[in-house]
Design a protein around this motif. Sequence first.
Motif, PDB file in Angstrom:
ATOM      1  N   LEU A  68       0.819  -1.217   0.000  1.00  0.00           N
ATOM      2  CA  LEU A  68       0.000   0.000   0.000  1.00  0.00           C
ATOM      3  C   LEU A  68       0.854   1.269   0.000  1.00  0.00           C
ATOM      4  O   LEU A  68       0.575   2.212  -0.731  1.00  0.00           O
ATOM      5  N   VAL A  69       1.918   1.284   0.827  1.00  0.00           N
ATOM      6  CA  VAL A  69       2.704   2.523   0.974  1.00  0.00           C
ATOM      7  C   VAL A  69       3.822   2.642  -0.064  1.00  0.00           C
ATOM      8  O   VAL A  69       4.394   3.724  -0.216  1.00  0.00           O
ATOM      9  N   LEU A  70       4.140   1.558  -0.764  1.00  0.00           N
ATOM     10  CA  LEU A  70       5.190   1.625  -1.787  1.00  0.00           C
ATOM     11  C   LEU A  70       4.620   1.527  -3.201  1.00  0.00           C
ATOM     12  O   LEU A  70       4.874   2.392  -4.042  1.00  0.00           O
ATOM     13  N   VAL A  71       3.851   0.480  -3.474  1.00  0.00           N
ATOM     14  CA  VAL A  71       3.368   0.235  -4.838  1.00  0.00           C
ATOM     15  C   VAL A  71       2.310   1.256  -5.252  1.00  0.00           C
ATOM     16  O   VAL A  71       2.351   1.767  -6.377  1.00  0.00           O
ATOM     17  N   PHE A  81      12.912  -3.503  -2.717  1.00  0.00           N
ATOM     18  CA  PHE A  81      13.788  -4.680  -2.620  1.00  0.00           C
ATOM     19  C   PHE A  81      13.828  -5.227  -1.198  1.00  0.00           C
ATOM     20  O   PHE A  81      13.866  -6.434  -0.977  1.00  0.00           O
ATOM     21  N   ILE A  82      13.790  -4.331  -0.217  1.00  0.00           N
ATOM     22  CA  ILE A  82      13.884  -4.749   1.191  1.00  0.00           C
ATOM     23  C   ILE A  82      12.547  -5.217   1.736  1.00  0.00           C
ATOM     24  O   ILE A  82      12.452  -6.257   2.398  1.00  0.00           O
ATOM     25  N   TYR A  83      11.474  -4.453   1.478  1.00  0.00           N
ATOM     26  CA  TYR A  83      10.224  -4.667   2.218  1.00  0.00           C
ATOM     27  C   TYR A  83       9.161  -5.471   1.477  1.00  0.00           C
ATOM     28  O   TYR A  83       8.236  -5.957   2.119  1.00  0.00           O
ATOM     29  N   LEU A  84       9.270  -5.608   0.164  1.00  0.00           N
ATOM     30  CA  LEU A  84       8.254  -6.370  -0.574  1.00  0.00           C
ATOM     31  C   LEU A  84       8.711  -7.802  -0.809  1.00  0.00           C
ATOM     32  O   LEU A  84       8.794  -8.293  -1.929  1.00  0.00           O
ATOM     33  N   ARG A  85       9.045  -8.494   0.272  1.00  0.00           N
ATOM     34  CA  ARG A  85       9.452  -9.899   0.227  1.00  0.00           C
ATOM     35  C   ARG A  85       9.368 -10.462   1.636  1.00  0.00           C
ATOM     36  O   ARG A  85       9.384  -9.719   2.616  1.00  0.00           O
ATOM     37  N   PRO A  86       9.310 -11.793   1.762  1.00  0.00           N
ATOM     38  CA  PRO A  86       9.229 -12.396   3.096  1.00  0.00           C
ATOM     39  C   PRO A  86      10.532 -12.256   3.864  1.00  0.00           C
ATOM     40  O   PRO A  86      11.602 -12.075   3.283  1.00  0.00           O
ATOM     41  N   THR A  87      10.457 -12.364   5.212  1.00  0.00           N
ATOM     42  CA  THR A  87      11.636 -12.266   6.079  1.00  0.00           C
ATOM     43  C   THR A  87      12.642 -13.363   5.785  1.00  0.00           C
ATOM     44  O   THR A  87      13.848 -13.179   5.965  1.00  0.00           O
ATOM     45  N   ALA A  88      12.165 -14.512   5.312  1.00  0.00           N
ATOM     46  CA  ALA A  88      13.069 -15.630   5.011  1.00  0.00           C
ATOM     47  C   ALA A  88      14.086 -15.265   3.941  1.00  0.00           C
ATOM     48  O   ALA A  88      15.170 -15.841   3.867  1.00  0.00           O
ATOM     49  N   GLY A  89      13.729 -14.274   3.117  1.00  0.00           N
ATOM     50  CA  GLY A  89      14.655 -13.852   2.053  1.00  0.00           C
ATOM     51  C   GLY A  89      15.686 -12.854   2.499  1.00  0.00           C
ATOM     52  O   GLY A  89      16.462 -12.340   1.697  1.00  0.00           O
ATOM     53  N   TYR A  90      15.720 -12.547   3.810  1.00  0.00           N
ATOM     54  CA  TYR A  90      16.658 -11.549   4.344  1.00  0.00           C
ATOM     55  C   TYR A  90      18.080 -12.084   4.317  1.00  0.00           C
ATOM     56  O   TYR A  90      18.382 -13.142   4.847  1.00  0.00           O
ATOM     57  N   VAL A  91      18.975 -11.355   3.639  1.00  0.00           N
ATOM     58  CA  VAL A  91      20.403 -11.694   3.578  1.00  0.00           C
ATOM     59  C   VAL A  91      21.148 -10.508   4.176  1.00  0.00           C
ATOM     60  O   VAL A  91      21.168  -9.427   3.591  1.00  0.00           O
ATOM     61  N   SER A  92      21.771 -10.711   5.348  1.00  0.00           N
ATOM     62  CA  SER A  92      22.268  -9.588   6.152  1.00  0.00           C
ATOM     63  C   SER A  92      23.219  -8.665   5.397  1.00  0.00           C
ATOM     64  O   SER A  92      23.016  -7.461   5.351  1.00  0.00           O
ATOM     65  N   ASN A  93      24.273  -9.222   4.778  1.00  0.00           N
ATOM     66  CA  ASN A  93      25.301  -8.364   4.160  1.00  0.00           C
ATOM     67  C   ASN A  93      24.744  -7.590   2.976  1.00  0.00           C
ATOM     68  O   ASN A  93      24.947  -6.382   2.853  1.00  0.00           O
TER      69      ASN A  93
END
Length: 659
Positions: A232-235, A284-296
Amino acid sequence: MAAPLSPAAPPLLDDPAPESPPPPSGLVMAENTSKVTEFLLLGFSSLGDVQLVLFVVFFLLYLVILSGNITIISIIRLDQSLHIPMYFFLGVLSTSETFYTFVILPRMLVNLFSVARTISFTCCAIQMFFFLGFAITNCLLLGVMGYDRYAAICHPLRYPILMSWQMCGKLAVACGIGGFLSSLMVVNLVFSLPFCNANKVNHYFCDISPVISLACTNTDVHEFFIFICGVLVLVVPFFFICVSYVCILRTILKIPSAEGRKKAFSTCSSHLTVVIVHFGCASFIYLRPTAGYVSNKDRLVTVIYTIVTPLLNPMVYSLRNKDVQCAIRKVLGKKGSLKPYKNQLTMANSSFVTEFLLMGFSSLGELQPVLFMVFLALYLIILSGNFTIISVIFLDRSLHTPMYFFLCVLSVSETFYTIVILPKMLINLLSVLRTLSFVSCATQMFFFLGFAVTNCLLLGVMGYDRYAAICQPLHYPILMSWRICGQLAGNSIIGGFLTSLLGTTLVFSLPFCGSNKVDHYFCDISPVIRLACTDTHINELIIFTGGALVLLVPLIFICISYGFIARTILRIPSTEGKRKAFSTCASHLTVVIVHYGCASSVYLRPSAKYTSGRDRLVTVTYTIITPLLNPMVYSLRNKDVQIAIRKMIRKTFPTPKRL
């Protein structure tokens, strides 16, 4: 009855039972959990020694962000020609960006120097709330700015009605309310989850993905709602911007003249650049599940939209804009401030100064090559002495104590302090043309004052360190823990450069329209402010007050500390004990007397009493002699440092074994 739990101990159960699979609901029973009360921000800790470089880079970028956005806000506020909807929204965006970076970057800079990077549960939630609030507000504002461009280009006749001041105010307030309501919902979804054991946030601030991944329950439902909110706030604003620009493009292509098309498109290109960078990184950061989080990888992308995007806004969107450039020139030399001089200045000599001429030591004629050799030799000694101190303290573990940590920070600050002044002075001693541009002069003054004030504050902190070591020896490890040392050093640097920003702004906000000859060898406050062609009493009063605060307050603090130290030393029964205790303070006192004595004689007085010859001599003392004294008096005569230097030399140049 359960045994009491220590902070580091795992949770104990009253009735131990065999392990069983987690409940189907994914919820952990309250009696089986010890709630997390604080988080550990890992940040860039994996990069080790590179963190010092990152600190310098991020700190400089933060100063540029602050100065850029504050400049834009001030110019839009002061110049009547920019009081239109387009610049109104830009001013609101710059304000939001300033607070947006303030929520993240100061804490990140402190953590780059700190060993303990903890943040309480409540503070983590507050940081996330304000970060997301300003971030979403920025997204909505960019959407509104797209609509403003659409109304201006596609409906120019109806533009005053479509974008009236009442409508602009409503749109800006709606963006702020929408941003913080969305943030409140997301933060509530994240922090309503239970956090049981893991508390290491693999990020440099409390962002959604690295925090929610620590929850000790199933987070799918919460993540789904957060994802919907992100859409809602990005797309939605991005789609709205795209539709606006399709209509804008269609209208621009209908304009017959190439010049007209170019002018219409130029008002949109900067906005489009910021939109692409901001929405691209955030999506890129917020429109995906947390499982896809890659720290670096995610930290790198996050750096772009927390540091680079706020840096782009003033630079790309407005500082390259002709209207803003003209407004800056007008504000720097407003007609109103030149009224007392209207009868004295002609059109020929009222042109604004674009560069300054540093007179330096030009009056000494043939003695300048001799001065060049003397100052060059002293500069090389300063550099080698300070680099030796920094290297020895860094490499020798026995010197990893608060006293030498602050000495190392002081040596780093002194090194940059001399780099700002001496290379240019040395060049000018051999040069005929000694000009310095207006911007370069302001930059030199900003960094000179920044490091000078930092040194004053560091000397005050070092006085407190000696007080804690001598008067409170049992409490010393707690009073001067590494976390507190890092915070004290970080606060000294931030305080130094914020004070410098105020002083430099007060000087260079004045109009300079007559003489450009600075009777000094660098851009110092008194010789520059004397060239202003307007009344400077208010500016000087504020600068004097700032000077009194950064000089007298630390000096009083040092005097009080040494009063307690002297009382404690006199109570020591043995003469050897007294001598040893006082020896750790003597060098610090010597540097304090020279540094504060010279600085006070120059800055704690009005510029009307500026005397070029005498002041140049005093300034040479605290720009060359004081940085020379620090490594020599404070540490090279110190036995611990001497032993450490010998050890380092033996390791570097081992003596050959005899046959």
